[in-house]
Design an enzyme around this catalytic site. Structure first.
Site, PDB file in Angstrom:
ATOM      1  N   HIS A   1       0.831  -1.214   0.000  1.00  0.00           N
ATOM      2  CA  HIS A   1       0.000   0.000   0.000  1.00  0.00           C
ATOM      3  C   HIS A   1       0.864   1.262   0.000  1.00  0.00           C
ATOM      4  O   HIS A   1       2.015   1.231   0.436  1.00  0.00           O
ATOM      5  CB  HIS A   1      -0.857   0.037   1.274  1.00  0.00           C
ATOM      6  CG  HIS A   1      -1.987  -0.942   1.298  1.00  0.00           C
ATOM      7  ND1 HIS A   1      -2.239  -1.773   2.374  1.00  0.00           N
ATOM      8  CD2 HIS A   1      -2.958  -1.213   0.388  1.00  0.00           C
ATOM      9  CE1 HIS A   1      -3.311  -2.502   2.127  1.00  0.00           C
ATOM     10  NE2 HIS A   1      -3.763  -2.193   0.928  1.00  0.00           N
TER      11      HIS A   1
ATOM     12  N   CYS B   1      -3.184   0.445   9.697  1.00  0.00           N
ATOM     13  CA  CYS B   1      -4.279  -0.385   9.166  1.00  0.00           C
ATOM     14  C   CYS B   1      -5.218  -0.912  10.236  1.00  0.00           C
ATOM     15  O   CYS B   1      -6.303  -1.377   9.921  1.00  0.00           O
ATOM     16  CB  CYS B   1      -3.731  -1.531   8.330  1.00  0.00           C
ATOM     17  SG  CYS B   1      -2.393  -2.395   9.057  1.00  0.00           S
TER      18      CYS B   1
HETATM   19  C1  CIR Z   1      -4.130  -7.774   3.049  1.00  0.00           C
HETATM   20  O1  CIR Z   1      -3.317  -8.298   2.293  1.00  0.00           O
HETATM   21  O2  CIR Z   1      -5.075  -7.134   2.626  1.00  0.00           O
HETATM   22  C2  CIR Z   1      -3.955  -7.959   4.537  1.00  0.00           C
HETATM   23  N1  CIR Z   1      -3.393  -9.237   4.798  1.00  0.00           N
HETATM   24  C3  CIR Z   1      -3.093  -6.855   5.115  1.00  0.00           C
HETATM   25  C4  CIR Z   1      -3.719  -5.503   5.000  1.00  0.00           C
HETATM   26  C5  CIR Z   1      -2.934  -4.430   5.671  1.00  0.00           C
HETATM   27  N2  CIR Z   1      -3.604  -3.191   5.544  1.00  0.00           N
HETATM   28  C6  CIR Z   1      -3.014  -2.007   5.515  1.00  0.00           C
HETATM   29  O3  CIR Z   1      -1.799  -1.922   5.595  1.00  0.00           O
HETATM   30  N3  CIR Z   1      -3.769  -0.938   5.377  1.00  0.00           N
END
Ligand code: CIR
Length: 254
Positions: free
Chosen positions: A160, A247
């Site tokens: 991201h 997140c």
């Molecule tokens: C994903 O791949 O979507 C989740 N395992 C991790 C998301 C992390 N989100 C973020 O950094 N905003």
């Protein structure tokens, strides 16, 4: 007053989406304990924490940041790029509906909130494997009437935009410029992550304090050297799910 929406760790977190990491066993109890410490750190900074119950069928639902973008005037309900994560938005939409005017990203748009970095009236949105042009165009149309400028930012090498850059003080970004170019943020001051700590750019600024992970000591020195007050929280267990600090919450003014 600030409110933080969080969500308890799902018992199915072991089946999370992974893009850049190899799957490693996640100790759910340890992840829960660390996440509780994160909620406590937010509360210690005067944030009212609203902790939602775990969703057993949605492995990544602890990462509430990806389901919405909340601004002072409105909120955008995201449309996560990973199919397994699309249903996460429903319960977040219910929680936000009484708080903000809502907009919704529609197909073919997809955006994860982790790709959206707001600095003042500028909204930077990463073009990544999760977030596409259609969503960025839709968000620009939603936010322009509220006085925001939306900019699409190329990102390479990480999940991201906010894996690569976050705000840590007024006009100051913590950045891994291997993954995103500083040229997209004119007029900003930068603190570089230490080259030995590529994942160190994700920090959560709450007022004049920054929640940060203890696992990045070299970058931490640079932050402290710049006079930034840190509160350390270890989210390493959720790190195995490619999660970091921003997140795990949606923080906004009530
Ligand atoms: C994903 O791949 O979507 C989740 N395992 C991790 C998301 C992390 N989100 C973020 O950094 N905003």
């Amino acid at each position: 007053m600030l409110i933080a929406i969080t969500r308890k760790v799902s018992p199915s977190i072991g089946r999370c989406e992974l893009t850049y990491l190899e799957r490693a066993p996640i100790d759910v109890e340890r992840a829960r304990l660390q996440h509780r410490r994160y909620e406590e750190a937010l509360a210690s900074l005067g944030v009212q924490v609203r902790s939602l119950p775990a969703l057993p069928d949605l492995p990544d639902s602890v990462f509430v940041e990806d389901a919405a973008v909340v601004l002072d005037e409105c909120a955008v309900i995201a449309r996560p790029g990973a199919d397994s994560r699309k249903p996460e938005v429903d319960s977040i939409e219910e929680v936000l509906a009484p708080c903000r005017k809502l907009y919704r990203v529609r197909p073919p748009g997809s955006v994860d909130g982790g790709d959206v970095l707001r600095v003042g009236r500028e909204v930077f949105i990463g073009l990544t494997g999760r977030t596409n042009r259609s969503a960025i165009d839709q968000m620009a149309a939603f936010l322009r009437p509220h006085g925001y400028t939306v900019r699409a930012i190329p990102v390479g090498g990480c999940l991201h935009l906010k894996s690569a850059v976050t705000q840590v003080a007024a006009n100051t970004l913590l950045i891994n410029s291997e993954w995103v170019s500083k040229s997209h943020f004119p007029g900003m001051r930068f603190i570089d992550v230490d080259p030995s700590e590529p994942h160190a750019a994700n920090a959560l600024m709450i007022g004049d304090t920054v929640i940060y992970q203890p696992s990045y000591p070299a970058t931490r020195k640079s932050l402290e050297g710049a006079g930034i007050r840190l509160v350390l929280v270890d989210e390493s267990e959720l790190g195995k799910a490619e999660g970091a600090l921003t997140c795990c919450s949606l923080v906004f003014e009530t």
